[in-house]
Design an enzyme around this catalytic site. Structure first.
Site, PDB file in Angstrom:
ATOM      1  N   MET A  68       0.856  -1.209   0.000  1.00 22.62           N
ATOM      2  CA  MET A  68       0.000   0.000   0.000  1.00 22.62           C
ATOM      3  C   MET A  68       0.874   1.235   0.000  1.00 22.62           C
ATOM      4  SD  MET A  68      -2.915  -0.945  -0.264  1.00 22.62           S
ATOM      5  CE  MET A  68      -3.356  -2.618  -0.535  1.00 22.62           C
ATOM      6  N   CYS A  69       0.523   2.206  -0.779  1.00 20.53           N
ATOM      7  CA  CYS A  69       1.547   3.168  -1.138  1.00 20.53           C
ATOM      8  C   CYS A  69       1.004   4.463  -1.709  1.00 20.53           C
ATOM      9  CB  CYS A  69       2.410   2.547  -2.238  1.00 20.53           C
ATOM     10  SG  CYS A  69       2.824   0.843  -1.895  1.00 20.53           S
ATOM     11  N   GLY A  70       1.966   5.297  -2.095  1.00 19.72           N
ATOM     12  CA  GLY A  70       1.654   6.508  -2.840  1.00 19.72           C
ATOM     13  C   GLY A  70       2.390   6.489  -4.161  1.00 19.72           C
TER      14      GLY A  70
END
Lengths: 299, 227, 442
Positions: free
Chosen positions: A1-3
């Site tokens: 999960m990230c940007g």
């Protein structure tokens, strides 16, 4: 999960500022990804018969100079420079030869990217520290893809960081979680691809490499990904001439696009785009699920 | 009139100041400048306030709103007015996913387009969208009304309970157990009133109505493929 | 083994694969065309706390005297960010169970009993009832995918908020309540038509993934002015990663529910075949917290088959800060009591076997909405029974802790434990009794 963040300049006059424009975008996504960060910057393109290779070694004090001297056996005219923990080499040879030479002569050296324009720089740590470490704010180029990582099922290591290189001048960043990547990895390994991690995003990158190797266009490869990859994803893919964005059909992971006369920008949240010039009057929209978006400069 | 500038003040300060109004109403009108995509702006309000946000918001703007009147002069991120209980929220630009999610009451007006899952799990809210809505809108909609003046994406009203859906444009596809239903006089009247309250000019008789076929209300083996 | 009366016939031989239970289930499926739904948690035997033993006092370790030499049981939950952390007298809480799944009287009884014992209760997938809030001194308010009954007024009345990703009985599944339990009151609270079979979402409607959960948790804090602890509840699956992500997303407390954790209704296949035993999950969770230097900073509440003070003490020894009980609490109230045996038999079951919570005909009046049946449970008496049981759990935990020389139950540690089987040793990461061997560890 990230940007995820990406910036593609339509106005070449802004190229000297690419890094400066991009740094606040990357850093704004720290809460989405505090574990590691990386980016693939495109610029400083080498001539057609040459390649640019970004290398990394586990030992921060590795003697790149010695490696450069040894590599002159492959190309006496090579150029190179060091940027923090990474070294960038420009050589008149092809990818296969470089990889073969490294495997025989410097097996601990890792190849982060190969191409004419791409440089992948990534590390474990906070996005702000990584930007500073690599001098992102001073970098120039035509376009750049970046990622901040919150590791889900695999370890927080440099190898597990994005962007993943999928081929010459190609890279991928991913926000989401795939669910069939283990069997897909095994299939791709049987096709001859190598993987360094148990990371699902690396499998997605490998899948694209494989499709492109088999003659698919980027568009076709990404469309095939919609069927063959299971799970949740927003992808940003970097190419020599631009970038692509793809969301899975369920589209739970976010993506925002902004376009002006000067640039096309992408971010996981609108917050990532607020520092860009002219953002108040930009066209802002969200990519549709299961649709391939590509922006490339024409030559 | 109180002005907050989010480029120099925090969302926490803003929300605390707005929440304090629930105990004692000293300032009814608020302007929020430079939201810069910040999250949770003006969430948890419970007072007769008028809050105008000048710019784009991030996620959960006006989340769990009660009584307040919130206007976003820009776009709004995910979950605009999620779980709203009462009051009024208007966004002049576009709304991202899950606008009005699980909201129980009040009126949400989206002048631009809404993304996927508009009105997901709605529990009594009224949502009026001038533009389009994305896929899976009104998914598991339990109560309330969703009005779409533009087009609706795939799987509209999938797994619908008792929410009523009105769409003027095309519906890409209907979700499980969602069917088109007859537009009778009372529906046209209901729709006209909603459009009026939303301040949107559209011909109510040009809309189609969609609702639950109610075949999934009690499990029957022959409907198994719908799950 | 049943024997026919004729001595010449050979004894009957049952298949271990297709035993009578399996035959019954296949034929039931063929008749009805629907999967088997039931309540309770995983019923089959899995490695559990009975396979662990405490190493009591000896020449090198000295016990504490009972009663006089204090063995503390108080805990504080949620100090990481919240202005008002939860203070409990005992490290045993009541797990989330919905009004709808349970009767109003049962919810009230749980509130009464927990308050007498100085601990908390938790609302469930149906919202907060006035009875429970009225009776429960400390009430955790669940925030679930369905958002049934969710509203900011109740959110502010809660003492903590528990964001539910999943539960041990059905990690990845949503709530389920069949039509016969959707009465007027339940329907109103959940905004559903009376008598429908409730379908529930399995994912939250406005966030998916820890990166977006972080934003949602901030919203919940903003709405409640950062006063209340935020718990994140997960069913035990990929626990090591899940706990790290919950911490990264901003959780003050992690609630971890193993496969033995109960439910009021879901598919039998889900209960029995998804999720891992709590024994295998706790060490993963503790390792994750320790690696992040968050052990005891972010508290860990574990559940799924907690029955006695021995179970409680073992959970704490493995590194949990507290436990939650669900099934056991209902049993304490009177669920499956022999006094109702004749009625259970009329329903095709028997006392000690009844798990058809989903049908809403519980003779004990606990997992029902039928007013006549529900009236059988006196909330005051029920509350006293629960308080008694919690008291016993606490005292048992203290007895074992004192025997290990601890002046506070949270000072129990994994080194106080050994295992009886290879599986439990590997899962709990403690040595096989009499050896130094922990299978799977270098």
């Amino acid at each position: 999960m990230c940007g995820i963040v990406a910036l593609f300049l339509k106005n070449q006059a802004l190229e000297p500022e690419l890094g400066a424009l991009f740094e606040p975008m990357l850093v704004s996504m720290t809460t989405r990804g505090p574990d590691s960060a990386g980016f693939a910057i495109y610029g400083d393109e080498v001539a057609a018969a040459r390649i640019k290779v970004t290398l990394r070694h586990p030992d921060a004090r590795y003697d790149w100079k010695a490696l450069a001297n040894a590599l002159r056996g492959v190309d006496a005219q090579l150029e190179w420079f060091q940027n923090a923990i990474v070294a960038v080499f420009k050589l008149s040879t092809d990818e296969e030869k470089v990889r073969a030479w490294l495997t025989s002569n410097a097996p601990d050296v890792r190849v982060l990217s190969v191409g004419r324009s791409i440089e992948i720089l990534k590390d474990v740590g906070l996005p702000a520290d990584i930007s500073r470490r690599f001098g992102l704010a001073r970098m120039q180029g035509s376009h750049i893809i970046g990622h901040t990582r919150m590791a889900t099922e695999s370890a927080v290591t440099l190898q597990g960081s994005h962007p993943f290189s999928t081929g010459l001048d190609l890279c991928l960043v991913h926000n989401g979680s795939l669910s069939n990547h283990n069997r897909l990895r095994a299939l791709l390994q049987r096709q001859g691809l190598d993987f360094e991690t148990d990371n699902d995003s690396e499998v997605a990158a490998g899948y694209l490499t494989w499709r492109l190797m088999n003659g698919d266009s980027l568009q076709k490869a990404l469309e095939a990904a919609l069927t063959d990859l299971d799970g949740f994803f927003t992808f940003a893919i970097g190419t020599r001439d631009g970038f692509a964005v793809l969301r899975d059909p369920i589209a739970c992971k976010p993506a925002v696009l902004a376009e002006t006369a000067d640039y096309v920008a992408m971010g996981s949240e609108y917050r990532a785009l607020v520092s860009l010039p002219g953002i108040e009057s930009a066209k802002v929209w969200e990519p549709e699920p299961a649709q391939v978006y590509v922006w490339e400069r024409q030559h | 009139m109180k002005t907050f500038d989010l480029s120099s003040q925090s969302v926490r300060e803003l929300n605390q100041a707005l929440h304090d109004q629930a105990r004692a109403l000293t300032e009814a009108d608020w302007i929020v400048r430079n939201p810069g995509g910040a999250h949770s702006v003006a969430c948890g309000l419970d007072q007769d306030l008028r809050v105008t946000i000048e710019g784009h918001c991030g996620y959960y703007c006006a989340g769990m709103n009660q009584r307040a009147h919130v206007v976003v002069n820009g776009n709004a991120g995910v979950g605009l007015a999620e779980n709203m209980m009462s009051g009024f929220v208007r966004v002049r630009g576009d709304a991202s996913q899950s606008a009005g999610a699980t909201a129980h009451g009040g009126l949400l007006v989206i002048e631009g387009n809404a993304s996927a899952r508009c009105g997901i799990s709605m529990k009594g809210v009224d949502i009026v969208v001038k533009g389009d809505v994305g896929h899976m809108s009104a998914f598991m909609g339990q109560a309330g009304r969703l009005v779409v003046c533009g087009d609706a994406g795939d799987a509209l009203g999938d797994s619908l309970y008792e929410a009523r859906l009105y769409v003027k444009g095309t519906v890409r596809s209907l979700g499980a157990d969602c069917i088109e239903k007859a537009m009778r006089e009372e529906h046209v009247a209901e729709l006209r009133e909603l459009l009026e309250r939303a301040g949107i000019d559209a011909d109510a008789s040009a809309f189609r109505r969609y609702g639950s076929a109610r075949r999934l209300y009690n499990f029957k083996v022959d409907n198994a493929s719908a799950y | 083994m049943p024997q026919p009366t004729d001595d010449n016939l050979p004894p009957l031989r049952e298949s271990a694969t297709f035993d009578r239970g399996v035959i019954h289930e296949i034929q039931r499926a063929a008749e009805t065309g629907i999967y088997d739904i039931r309540g309770w948690g995983a019923k089959r035997r899995v490695p559990h706390f009975d396979d662990l033993l405490f190493l009591g006092a000896s020449m090198s370790r000295y016990p504490l005297e009972g009663y006089r030499e204090k063995c503390g049981t108080d805990i504080v939950l949620g100090g990481r960010y919240a202005k008002k952390p939860i203070e409990l007298a005992i490290p045993i809480t009541i797990a989330g169970m919905s009004f709808g799944a349970l009767s109003a009287q049962a919810k009230e009884a749980l509130g009464r009993g927990a308050t007498i014992a100085g601990t908390s209760t938790t609302s469930g997938d149906g919202g907060m009832t006035a009875e429970e809030r009225g009776q429960s001194k400390t009430l955790i308010y669940q925030y679930l995918p369905s958002r049934y009954g969710m509203n900011p007024v109740d959110l502010r009345k809660a003492d903590a908020i528990e964001v539910v990703l999943g539960q041990g009985a059905k990690p990845g599944g949503g709530g389920m309540l069949l039509g016969q339990k959707i009465t007027d009151r339940v329907a109103k609270m959940r905004t559903l038509p009376v008598g429908v079979d409730q379908r529930s979402a399995c994912r939250h409607p406005d966030w998916t993934g820890p990166d977006d959960l972080a934003i949602k948790i901030e919203e919940l804090r903003e709405i409640t002015d950062w006063e209340k602890p935020i718990y994140v509840k997960i069913g035990a699956t990929r626990t090591y990663y899940d706990v790290k992500l919950a911490v990264k997303a901003g959780a003050d407390v992690v609630v971890l529910d193993g496969m033995q954790g109960g439910t009021a209704a879901t598919q039998d296949v889900f209960i029995e075949h998804v999720g891992v035993p709590i024994l295998a999950a706790i060490p993963q969770a503790v390792q994750a917290l320790q690696e992040m230097n968050m052990h005891r900073q972010v508290q860990l509440i574990v559940s799924g088959g907690i029955r006695s003070g021995a179970d409680v003490a073992k959970c704490l020894a493995l590194g949990a800060d507290a436990v939650a009980i669900g099934t056991a609490a209902l049993i304490a109230l009177g669920c499956n009591h022999p006094m109702w045996d004749a009625e259970y038999r009329k329903l095709g079951s028997a006392a000690g076997f009844y798990d058809d919570y989903h049908l809403g005909r519980d003779p004990a009046g606990i997992s029902t909405q039928d007013p006549e049946l529900a009236a059988r449970l006196d909330p005051v008496a029920g509350g006293r029974r629960l308080a008694n049981y919690l008291n016993v759990l606490t005292m048992e935990t203290q007895i074992l802790a004192r025997a290990c020389g601890k002046s506070h139950v949270l000072n129990l540690e994994p080194e106080d434990l050994v295992a009886l089987t290879v599986e439990s040793a590997a899962m709990a990461r403690v040595p096989l009794a009499g050896t130094t061997w922990v299978p799977g560890r270098p």
